[in-house]
Design an enzyme around this catalytic site. Structure first.
Site, PDB file in Angstrom:
ATOM      1  N   HIS A  67       0.817  -1.211   0.000  1.00  0.00           N
ATOM      2  CA  HIS A  67       0.000   0.000   0.000  1.00  0.00           C
ATOM      3  C   HIS A  67       0.854   1.267   0.000  1.00  0.00           C
ATOM      4  O   HIS A  67       0.383   2.328  -0.428  1.00  0.00           O
ATOM      5  CB  HIS A  67      -0.959  -0.006   1.196  1.00  0.00           C
ATOM      6  CG  HIS A  67      -2.168  -0.848   0.976  1.00  0.00           C
ATOM      7  ND1 HIS A  67      -3.453  -0.400   1.191  1.00  0.00           N
ATOM      8  CD2 HIS A  67      -2.312  -2.130   0.526  1.00  0.00           C
ATOM      9  CE1 HIS A  67      -4.323  -1.358   0.894  1.00  0.00           C
ATOM     10  NE2 HIS A  67      -3.639  -2.414   0.488  1.00  0.00           N
ATOM     11  N   GLU A  90      -2.511   9.485   3.982  1.00  0.00           N
ATOM     12  CA  GLU A  90      -3.161   8.409   3.239  1.00  0.00           C
ATOM     13  C   GLU A  90      -3.893   7.412   4.120  1.00  0.00           C
ATOM     14  O   GLU A  90      -4.605   6.535   3.624  1.00  0.00           O
ATOM     15  CB  GLU A  90      -2.112   7.669   2.402  1.00  0.00           C
ATOM     16  CG  GLU A  90      -1.440   8.552   1.361  1.00  0.00           C
ATOM     17  CD  GLU A  90      -0.147   7.961   0.812  1.00  0.00           C
ATOM     18  OE1 GLU A  90       0.100   6.752   1.029  1.00  0.00           O
ATOM     19  OE2 GLU A  90       0.618   8.715   0.176  1.00  0.00           O
ATOM     20  N   ASN A  96      -7.323   1.965   3.067  1.00  0.00           N
ATOM     21  CA  ASN A  96      -6.430   1.958   4.237  1.00  0.00           C
ATOM     22  C   ASN A  96      -7.139   2.119   5.571  1.00  0.00           C
ATOM     23  O   ASN A  96      -6.710   1.551   6.588  1.00  0.00           O
ATOM     24  CB  ASN A  96      -5.402   3.095   4.114  1.00  0.00           C
ATOM     25  CG  ASN A  96      -4.454   2.910   2.952  1.00  0.00           C
ATOM     26  OD1 ASN A  96      -4.224   1.787   2.503  1.00  0.00           O
ATOM     27  ND2 ASN A  96      -3.899   4.005   2.449  1.00  0.00           N
ATOM     28  N   HIS A 195      -1.554 -13.341  -0.374  1.00  0.00           N
ATOM     29  CA  HIS A 195      -2.817 -13.672   0.284  1.00  0.00           C
ATOM     30  C   HIS A 195      -2.837 -15.104   0.816  1.00  0.00           C
ATOM     31  O   HIS A 195      -3.876 -15.584   1.262  1.00  0.00           O
ATOM     32  CB  HIS A 195      -3.991 -13.439  -0.677  1.00  0.00           C
ATOM     33  CG  HIS A 195      -4.317 -11.995  -0.857  1.00  0.00           C
ATOM     34  ND1 HIS A 195      -5.331 -11.542  -1.670  1.00  0.00           N
ATOM     35  CD2 HIS A 195      -3.750 -10.872  -0.340  1.00  0.00           C
ATOM     36  CE1 HIS A 195      -5.378 -10.217  -1.639  1.00  0.00           C
ATOM     37  NE2 HIS A 195      -4.418  -9.790  -0.836  1.00  0.00           N
ATOM     38  N   ASP A 250       2.834 -20.222   2.065  1.00  0.00           N
ATOM     39  CA  ASP A 250       2.980 -21.402   1.216  1.00  0.00           C
ATOM     40  C   ASP A 250       2.195 -21.190  -0.079  1.00  0.00           C
ATOM     41  O   ASP A 250       1.868 -20.057  -0.430  1.00  0.00           O
ATOM     42  CB  ASP A 250       2.515 -22.661   1.971  1.00  0.00           C
ATOM     43  CG  ASP A 250       1.085 -22.548   2.503  1.00  0.00           C
ATOM     44  OD1 ASP A 250       0.310 -21.701   1.976  1.00  0.00           O
ATOM     45  OD2 ASP A 250       0.721 -23.299   3.426  1.00  0.00           O
TER      46      ASP A 250
END
Length: 324
Positions: A67, A90, A96, A195, A250
């Site tokens: 970000h 920001e 955010n 993710h 992983d």
């Protein structure tokens, strides 16, 4: 006498070369080798303490780096606090607010570094190192982080709202968003593998589990249990981006996409009959390929529009610009 003159000439040429490299904005893993040789040990030790206290912090600081880099480049602009009446940062941007976290860990790393090397290391470089160490400490790859960034004296709320990709983005929008930052579709798919760790809020995946058709029905039902259909109800409830190994770096994230268990609409877009399907399949079964591509993409992302040389400043406090 001749050898002394030759040595001096060589030394001058080396100094000029180093100065010109800095002027060209080149980052180097050895940037602090002389000025702060303990830097990486300090960051690693502080990150280890933070992750022992809360493993999720590794994912949070990796996201913080992303970000930061997507708004004005990797310049620590995301760390600047709002100052009522005079400065808007920001942190209040849509992607955010009440979401990006880990600022206090960056503060602690900065304090520990300042105690040993005052006024030398930028907050931007600390964020880059923290992201690398958070990845490593959760079982992911490591890499030599190019260093030498300086800190911005500005921030852009508008750019944070416009340039950070939304969890509702289509594959085409994601490819465009990353392309605008000099990152390829392959970089996008590799970086999305971040993710494999961390969590997301209900408001980010509600539409996907209630309205999309490319989602496993049992998975959608599971996630609906903690994410009510009504807007404004349970918006901040968290779910793991990777339900199987949510705090281990992983390739399970990619395996989830193959069976329509991506948490975000933007996740599942990477495996939905489009250009990235084959790469997702490769990553799911080839951890070494994913690790190599992730490292390459992280280094590329970390090189987006850095401030170098005499641009910007070395903030004493990561949350505020140095007073003139």
């Amino acid at each position: 006498m001749a050898s002394t003159s030759s040595f001096r000439a060589w030394h001058c040429l080396l100094a000029l070369s180093l100065l010109s490299s800095a002027a060209r904005g080149q980052l180097s893993p050895t940037f602090y080798a002389t000025s702060c040789p303990m830097l990486e040990l300090i960051v690693r030790a502080t990150m280890t303490t933070a992750i022992v206290a809360e493993r999720r912090m590794g994912a949070s600081l990796l996201r913080l780096f992303f970000h930061d880099c997507f708004v004005q480049g990797c310049d620590a602009s995301i760390l600047l606090d709002d100052i009522t009446g005079s400065f808007t940062g920001e942190k209040g941007a849509g992607p955010n607010v009440n979401s990006v976290r880990g600022f206090e860990v960056i503060d602690q790393i900065k304090a520990n570094v300042e105690a040993v090397c005052p006024g030398v290391v930028s907050c931007a470089d600390i964020v880059a190192l923290a992201a690398r160490d958070g990845t490593l400490l959760l079982g992911g790859p490591t890499w030599a982080v190019p260093l030498g960034r300086r800190d911005s004296t500005t921030a852009s709320l508008n750019q944070a709202n416009s340039d950070l990709p939304a969890p509702t983005s289509s594959l085409a929008a994601l490819i465009t968003s990353f392309g605008n930052k000099g990152l390829s579709a392959r970089d996008l798919t590799a970086l999305s593998g971040a993710h494999t760790i961390g969590f997301s809020q209900c408001l980010n995946f509600r539409d996907h589990i209630y309205n999309d058709t490319n989602v496993d029905s049992a998975f959608a039902a599971l996630r609906r249990g903690s994410c009510p259909a009504a807007q404004g109800s349970g918006d901040t409830n968290l779910a793991p981006l990777d339900a199987q190994t949510q705090l281990v770096f992983d390739t399970a994230y990619y395996g989830n996409l193959l069976v329509r268990r991506g948490l975000l609409h933007s996740d599942q877009e990477l495996f939905n009959g489009g250009s990235q399907d084959a790469l997702v399949t490769q990553y799911s079964s080839n951890p070494a390929l994913f690790a190599a591509d992730f490292v390459t993409a992280m280094i590329k992302m970390g090189s987006i529009s850095p401030l170098t040389g005499t641009a910007g400043q070395i903030r004493a406090n990561c949350r505020v610009v140095n007073s003139s």
